[in-house]
Every structure is written in C-alpha cells, then in structure tokens.
Motif scaffolding. Structure first.
Motif, PDB file in Angstrom:
ATOM      1  N   MET A 139      -0.719   5.907  -7.301  1.00 26.58           N
ATOM      2  CA  MET A 139      -0.741   6.392  -5.993  1.00 26.58           C
ATOM      3  C   MET A 139      -0.467   7.724  -5.523  1.00 26.58           C
ATOM      4  SD  MET A 139      -0.442   2.866  -3.631  1.00 26.58           S
ATOM      5  CE  MET A 139       1.274   2.460  -4.013  1.00 26.58           C
ATOM      6  N   SER A 150      -2.895   9.782  -6.914  1.00 27.75           N
ATOM      7  CA  SER A 150      -4.211   9.873  -6.021  1.00 27.75           C
ATOM      8  C   SER A 150      -3.810  10.427  -4.868  1.00 27.75           C
ATOM      9  CB  SER A 150      -4.686   8.421  -5.837  1.00 27.75           C
ATOM     10  OG  SER A 150      -3.906   7.804  -4.673  1.00 27.75           O
ATOM     11  N   ARG A 151      -2.538  10.431  -4.201  1.00 28.20           N
ATOM     12  CA  ARG A 151      -2.253  11.320  -2.999  1.00 28.20           C
ATOM     13  C   ARG A 151      -2.594  12.987  -3.415  1.00 28.20           C
ATOM     14  NH1 ARG A 151       3.121  10.613  -2.648  1.00 28.20           N
ATOM     15  NH2 ARG A 151       3.103   8.252  -3.040  1.00 28.20           N
ATOM     16  N   LYS A 190     -10.856  10.376   5.471  1.00 28.70           N
ATOM     17  CA  LYS A 190      -9.539  10.964   6.173  1.00 28.70           C
ATOM     18  C   LYS A 190      -9.892  12.189   6.893  1.00 28.70           C
ATOM     19  CE  LYS A 190      -6.031   8.140   3.717  1.00 28.70           C
ATOM     20  NZ  LYS A 190      -5.056   8.161   2.820  1.00 28.70           N
ATOM     21  N   ARG A 250      -0.170   1.266   3.942  1.00 29.32           N
ATOM     22  CA  ARG A 250      -0.958   0.685   2.969  1.00 29.32           C
ATOM     23  C   ARG A 250      -0.422   0.806   1.653  1.00 29.32           C
ATOM     24  NH1 ARG A 250      -4.854  -2.200   0.761  1.00 29.32           N
ATOM     25  NH2 ARG A 250      -5.770  -1.108  -0.966  1.00 29.32           N
ATOM     26  N   GLU A 251       0.478   1.705   1.226  1.00 30.97           N
ATOM     27  CA  GLU A 251       1.154   1.838  -0.081  1.00 30.97           C
ATOM     28  C   GLU A 251       2.108   0.423  -0.237  1.00 30.97           C
ATOM     29  OE1 GLU A 251       2.685   5.228  -1.641  1.00 30.97           O
ATOM     30  OE2 GLU A 251       0.649   6.453  -1.129  1.00 30.97           O
ATOM     31  N   VAL A 298      -3.054  12.166   4.551  1.00 33.25           N
ATOM     32  CA  VAL A 298      -3.338  11.542   3.215  1.00 33.25           C
ATOM     33  C   VAL A 298      -2.166  10.428   3.139  1.00 33.25           C
ATOM     34  CG1 VAL A 298      -2.745  11.787   0.602  1.00 33.25           C
ATOM     35  CG2 VAL A 298      -4.091  13.602   2.134  1.00 33.25           C
ATOM     36  N   LEU A 299      -1.011  10.545   3.258  1.00 29.32           N
ATOM     37  CA  LEU A 299       0.135   9.505   3.041  1.00 29.32           C
ATOM     38  C   LEU A 299      -0.182   8.468   4.065  1.00 29.32           C
ATOM     39  CD1 LEU A 299       2.557   8.225   1.491  1.00 29.32           C
ATOM     40  CD2 LEU A 299       3.674   9.669   3.325  1.00 29.32           C
ATOM     41  N   ASP A 300      -0.399   7.069   3.486  1.00 33.66           N
ATOM     42  CA  ASP A 300      -0.370   6.071   4.375  1.00 33.66           C
ATOM     43  C   ASP A 300       0.513   4.842   3.831  1.00 33.66           C
ATOM     44  OD1 ASP A 300      -0.804   3.724   5.555  1.00 33.66           O
ATOM     45  OD2 ASP A 300      -3.046   3.911   5.794  1.00 33.66           O
ATOM     46  N   VAL A 328      -0.041  -2.252  -0.971  1.00 36.52           N
ATOM     47  CA  VAL A 328      -0.557  -2.259  -2.457  1.00 36.52           C
ATOM     48  C   VAL A 328       0.476  -2.966  -3.253  1.00 36.52           C
ATOM     49  CG1 VAL A 328      -1.463  -0.599  -4.250  1.00 36.52           C
ATOM     50  CG2 VAL A 328      -2.213  -0.394  -1.812  1.00 36.52           C
ATOM     51  N   GLN A 355      -5.976  13.861  -3.381  1.00 35.67           N
ATOM     52  CA  GLN A 355      -6.494  13.846  -1.917  1.00 35.67           C
ATOM     53  C   GLN A 355      -5.978  15.291  -1.215  1.00 35.67           C
ATOM     54  OE1 GLN A 355      -5.790  10.390   0.281  1.00 35.67           O
ATOM     55  NE2 GLN A 355      -6.711   8.955  -1.029  1.00 35.67           N
ATOM     56  N   CYS A 392     -10.546   7.162  -4.299  1.00 34.03           N
ATOM     57  CA  CYS A 392      -9.490   7.673  -3.459  1.00 34.03           C
ATOM     58  C   CYS A 392     -10.128   9.032  -3.024  1.00 34.03           C
ATOM     59  CB  CYS A 392      -8.293   8.115  -4.305  1.00 34.03           C
ATOM     60  SG  CYS A 392      -7.255   6.481  -4.662  1.00 34.03           S
ATOM     61  N   ARG A 417     -10.958   4.112  -9.938  1.00 38.66           N
ATOM     62  CA  ARG A 417     -10.041   4.168  -8.743  1.00 38.66           C
ATOM     63  C   ARG A 417      -9.731   5.600  -8.148  1.00 38.66           C
ATOM     64  NH1 ARG A 417      -5.132   4.052  -6.450  1.00 38.66           N
ATOM     65  NH2 ARG A 417      -4.394   2.130  -5.629  1.00 38.66           N
TER      66      ARG A 417
END
Ligand SMILES: O=C(O)C(=O)C[C@]1(C(=O)O)C=C[C@@H](O)C=C1
Length: 400
Positions: free
Chosen positions: A96, A99-100, A55, A67-68, A62-64, A71, A103, A48, A44
């Motif tokens: 998340m 992963s943020r 991106k 989408r979060e 980065v932050l969406d 999810v 990123q 990302c 995963r």
C-alpha cells in the motif's frame, strides 16, 4: 600438519553440491511464485492508478487510513495460522505504501501540468495597485516595494508572510512584496511554501542591498547596550560585528528588523538596540550606533512580487520552480539533463531538507525561458515527468 583425508574432502564437496542444488531448487520455486505475483502486482498498481484518477476528480487525498486498516484486517481474517500475521501485515503495508507513492506522483504530475495551464491564462498588470509588503514601515520589503512600484505607490504592511498572502486572497491587495532569497543565508522556504499553499504566482523580482545598522534610543552608546533585537537573518548576517561586542550582549530574535527598531523606540531603554536598515533610525527616531555591520558588503536580498494571477507575457524570461526527486542515484542528473538538452540556462539550484523525510531534499531551480514558448513548455513537462512533486512558482522578467 593437519591435512584433510580425501574422504573428508569428497564429503564436503558432495555436501556443498547438494546444498547448492537445494538452493537452486528453492530459488526456482521462488521464481515461479514471483512470476505469478508479478502480473497480479502490476494489475493491482494499475487499479490504484485508476483510484488516483477518481481521487483527483473528487478532490480526495491519496491516504485513506480507514481503508488501509480494512485491507489489513481482511487479510488477517483470511489467515488460519495466526503466527504469520506479522509478515502478512508487513507485506500488505509495503504494497500500500508503494501504491500511495505512485498515486502521489501521478497526482503531483497532473498538478504540475495544470499549473502550466493556469500560468498560460494571464491577467493584465493592474494600474495603481494596492501593495502589501512584509514587516512594519521601513522594512527592507517596503524598500523593495518602493523600488518596484515607486515611492508614491499605495502600500500597507503585513505582520507575517501568511498575512500578506491572506491580504491577496481577501482582495485587500493586488500585489505582495516578500523576501525570497538572501545572498548569504539562502532561500526563505516559508515564502516558497506559502506560494505553493495558495497557488499564487511570482510576477516580478527586485534586489535590495542589505546594509544593517545598529541603532538605539537617542543618546545611547554602544557600551550601554545589553540586548540586541533583530530578525534571525539580521543577527546571522551581522555575526562578525556582534562578536566584537563581547559575550555579555544578549541577542533576541524578533519578528523583523524594522519591528525590532520599533520595539526599541517604544521601550525607550538605553540598554536595548536593534539591527535594522538605516531608514528605520529616521522613521523611529533612533540614533545609529554602528553602520554597515553585515558580514558581507555584497549582502543582497531578493524580493518577489506575488499576484493571485499569472501575468506572463513575451518579455518574461525566468522560471522559478521547486521539485522533489525519487531517492535514487542519477535522478538529479536526469532532470538537469532536460535543461541542458533543451538549452535552458539553470540560474540557480538549491536544495533544502524535506521536513517529513530525513536526508531527502526539495530542489529549488530558476531557469531561463518563457512558457509561452512551446519548446520551453515541452522541456518543463519533461522535467515534471522525472520529478516527484513539482511546483511551478512563476514565470517573470529578470530584474534589470
Ligand atoms: O483504496 C484506496 O483508496 C487506494 O488508494 C488504494 C490503497 C491500496 O493500495 O490498497 C492505497 C492507498 C490508500 O491509503 C488506501 C488503499
């Protein structure tokens, strides 16, 4: 004395044993699940990382949040036992967030490397340039501009640090002269932030000794003064002198030291005075009521010369940068070791609290080196690898 029977002791031992076995069994189960989770988690995270590449290529942040939300909702929808919602929500929120972080780190490393490339694309120094300096006429920044570019240079002023950057952006000026650091009060972070925001370069520096004076309208006396105007740094740097004036004096922070002198002259009121550089008394027609009132007679402000383009050449010998670090033990040591192993002299290391993270810091460094030198580039890249966010601010010549 109350002693336990042998039976009691045996029972307790058995209990502990069976409890221990039970714990071992449960832990074995947990280990099995973790073993299955681990490759999935890594997979995963790798996905990302590819999302971060995408991106970057399209300039998405980065932050969406949308989408979060999706999810999280899709996981809630999968749940039959709604009492487990909270823990599942927290689990995926944490994933998340990790992963943020990854990123952000990756994008910022790319940005750091890209910045080095930009720096290696220099433009020649502009002849007879248009200079913008911070503050009104007579400000210490103007003094710095005169010291760097000469008294005959073509100068205009800017009311704020950002206005100076905008003047560069709109091609109204070629260079901006701004304060960056005071020997008493430290780095002027707002200027650092603007350098980062606009992506411009420090191309030179100049030091100006700060000699504050108290000045009032013609004929006024120290004993008349009730209100003193100055930039907050002027007030802080003269705190010892201000104490000697007693408690009745009211200090008011104003835009800049020179603007304070201008205000006192315009208001023409004998109860007002300003803390500003000596030259302002002449410019605004004020009387000097007290000279050299700053706490330290070594008080010096360093000014930087900023340009839209890098002007790196073989004479540059100082690099300025700012970075954040993962909040873990040994991280700063690892980064500092890069400088030490590369034999680059650290000229300055200062930390400032980060706005959005309590008790985490931005580190400001100046170090010797020239990015045209392959070895210095390599060391800087090693530093970038070990940091969170890395902002290269300039490579220029140390003031004479
Ligand atoms: O889908 C994305 O845009 C991602 O970057 C992945 C991810 C995630 O971990 O699921 C991470 C950060 C975003 O805020 C949203 C979702």
């Amino acid at each position: 004395m109350d002693t336990k029977s042998d039976n009691q002791k045996l029972n307790e031992l058995n209990n502990t044993c069976s409890q221990k076995n039970r714990l071992d069994i449960l832990r074995e189960e947990i280990d099995k699940i973790d073993k299955e989770l681990l490759p999935l988690f890594l997979k995963r995270m790798d996905l990302c990382s590819s999302v971060a590449d995408y991106k970057r290529s399209v300039g998405k942040p980065v932050l969406d949040s949308e989408r979060e939300k999706q999810v999280l909702k899709s996981k809630m929808d999968l749940l039959t036992d709604k009492s487990r919602e909270n823990e599942v929500y927290e689990f995926f929120t944490a994933i998340m967030s990790i992963s943020r972080d990854r990123q952000t780190r990756e994008l910022s490393r790319d940005k750091g490397r890209k910045r080095i490339e930009d720096m290696l694309n220099p433009k020649p120094h502009i002849q007879n340039p248009r200079i913008v300096f911070y503050g009104v006429k007579g400000s210490y920044s103007e003094e710095a501009a005169i010291k760097y570019f000469g008294a005959e240079s073509n100068r205009t002023n800017a009311d704020s640090f950002e206005a100076a950057f905008l003047s560069l952006k709109n091609n109204k000026s070629d260079y901006a002269v701004l304060p960056i650091e005071n020997s008493n009060t430290g780095t002027i972070v707002d200027v650092m932030d603007l350098l980062e925001k606009y992506g411009y370069f420090i191309i030179g520096e100049v030091d100006i000794p700060i000699r504050h004076c108290l000045m009032g309208v013609k004929g006024s006396k120290v004993s008349d003064i009730k209100y003193i105007y100055s930039h907050e740094q002027g007030i802080m740097q003269s705190s010892g002198f201000l104490k000697t004036l007693g408690n009745d004096i009211i200090c008011r922070e104003y835009y800049s030291t020179a603007k304070s002198a201008e205000k006192v002259a315009n208001d023409n009121n004998p109860v007002q005075a300003a803390i500003a550089g000596k030259q302002n008394a002449e410019i605004y027609g004020l009387d000097i009521l007290a000279e050299d009132i700053n706490n330290s007679d070594k008080n010096t402000t360093r000014f930087i010369v900023v340009s839209v383009n890098s002007e790196i050449d073989v004479m540059c010998n100082k690099i300025s940068a700012a970075f954040t670090l993962p909040h873990e033990s040994g991280e700063l040591h690892r980064v500092l070791a890069c400088f030490a192993h590369g034999d680059l002299n650290l000229l300055k290391l200062e930390s400032r609290p980060l706005d959005n993270k309590n008790f985490e810091y931005m580190f400001f460094v100046d170090y010797t080196g020239n990015l045209l030198d392959e070895k210095v580039r390599q060391i800087t890249n090693n530093v970038i690898e070990g940091t969170g966010e890395f902002k290269l601010l300039g490579n220029y010549k140390i003031k004479e």
